[in-house]
Design an enzyme around this catalytic site. Sequence first.
Site, PDB file in Angstrom:
ATOM      1  N   THR A 449       0.813  -1.210   0.000  1.00 14.47           N
ATOM      2  CA  THR A 449       0.000   0.000   0.000  1.00 14.47           C
ATOM      3  C   THR A 449       0.849   1.263   0.000  1.00 14.47           C
ATOM      4  O   THR A 449       0.396   2.320  -0.426  1.00 14.47           O
ATOM      5  CB  THR A 449      -0.947   0.005   1.214  1.00 14.47           C
ATOM      6  OG1 THR A 449      -0.171  -0.163   2.408  1.00 14.47           O
ATOM      7  CG2 THR A 449      -1.961  -1.108   1.124  1.00 14.47           C
ATOM      8  N   CYS A 450       2.087   1.148   0.475  1.00 16.71           N
ATOM      9  CA  CYS A 450       2.967   2.329   0.483  1.00 16.71           C
ATOM     10  C   CYS A 450       3.237   2.818  -0.936  1.00 16.71           C
ATOM     11  O   CYS A 450       3.271   4.013  -1.205  1.00 16.71           O
ATOM     12  CB  CYS A 450       4.288   2.003   1.175  1.00 16.71           C
ATOM     13  SG  CYS A 450       4.107   1.675   2.937  1.00 16.71           S
ATOM     14  N   SER A 451       3.449   1.868  -1.854  1.00 16.37           N
ATOM     15  CA  SER A 451       3.738   2.241  -3.248  1.00 16.37           C
ATOM     16  C   SER A 451       2.533   2.048  -4.160  1.00 16.37           C
ATOM     17  O   SER A 451       2.631   2.221  -5.367  1.00 16.37           O
ATOM     18  CB  SER A 451       4.910   1.410  -3.779  1.00 16.37           C
ATOM     19  OG  SER A 451       4.620   0.021  -3.711  1.00 16.37           O
TER      20      SER A 451
END
Length: 489
Positions: A449-451
């Site tokens: 989810t960070c990228s």
Amino acid sequence: MGVDLNVDIFQSSNLIRYPRLAGVEPDVLYRRAIVILRFSKVLDNLITHLIPAWKFSVGIFLQLKYIRQFFLLTKQRSALITQLLKSTESEVTVTIPKLVINRKLAMKHRENPSFDPSYKNSIFSQMYFGLKYSKEIQKPLNYRWPASHTQWWHCIFVLEGMMDHGGGFRESLSDISEELCPSQMGGPLPLPFFVRTSNQGNDIGESRDAYVPNPSCKDFAKYEWIGQLMGAAFRGNEFLVMAFPPIVWKQLTGEAVSWNKDYLAVDFMLVKLLETLEEIDEEAFEFQFGNELTYTTMLSDQRVVDLIPGGSHIPVKYEDRKEFIQLVQKARLQESRKQISAMKAGLVKVVPHIALSLLTWQEIEKKICGDPEITVEEIKKKAEYLDLEATDRRVTFLWEALTNFTNEERSRFLRFVTGRSRLSTSIIICAGKLSNNEESPDAFPESSTCSRTLYLPDYPSAQVCEEKLRYATYNCLSIDADGTVHTDE
């Protein structure tokens, strides 16, 4: 009992949407279901006597909350809610209020709120004061209109030449929703009532598009009005999109909240930090914190507050760290208590409290905010590809799978990939982390989810892709940078 139950229903292949039941024997689940259905039948015969009217005793409500989860199974529930709403609705006046709204001034305010710190040019203020001092209103609105009342007020938009036959009214609700909880991430907020969650600011964890009530804002009368608008949306056929994390909805509807389950969607990093702090050994504690950790915490509005008198000058000792953790948790869980209480006061002025208690927070959120439509075409427009072509068969299978998903499942897919339930950012689609030789049909999709990246294995068919993707979206919401898997419980 009216339900054809058998053990086969509870085989693991039928429990994809219910990961917490995966480890329970089918026969045990079957017998539990029989007991629950028998209880629900008894409850059906008693519920109208337990919930008599708009006004009810505190004692009755406190007892009912312990069996709240069973209300979902009662046949009487929908009819009872309809009866409660019908018996408390108000008559529609012949003349509806007229609101003069200057959206150009509101747009300038939204672009640079610092020029108008009193936010008097916002749509919110124009509507709030316009309804308060409207010549057409003989007494304050109670917002308990029947669902058949489709236009609550008439909008006159300055220099726009729009004849409001309902469209302008609906646009005013969309405009006020956008001011309260902007869909655009980043940038200044046009109103002081809500602030971005830490997850949104740090772009990590769940509910990255969510807002919480601003602990610094003390304008409780306007919070109450927001609650009344939410109640009007609940009663009617219009939506007021309020992007709150589950913990806010639960507090509005009287459901219990917990730190470990609910606060991850507000401040993921803080929850993980406190977990580390609790488990850390003394040597590591002294090395990492020394005397720098004091009895303070930062609230969602970025204010640092003392947890005890003079806390900013008192270092936390290793042996007192658990007390510190409890103080932080209490402060953060209660930071918006007064604001939420004011909103709830407005909400229950419009919707009977007991009607809300018959519903889950998810049902109430959907009734007020609607179910945002997420189409496959919109997701395609936001898609970017890494080491894959748009024509790759795994991409084709993905679109086929998402086409067969329900709207709720597509929302879950977005949460799985981006940490957001609405489509507000691009997503990156790339090959699975394993090579083609290593991949098998049993592999599951993964996400960061960070990228905002989806790692998609090369499945043999669209059907297999759909099955694996659906399982992943229900059983694993995200895999963040630390590699921690977060299940949807």
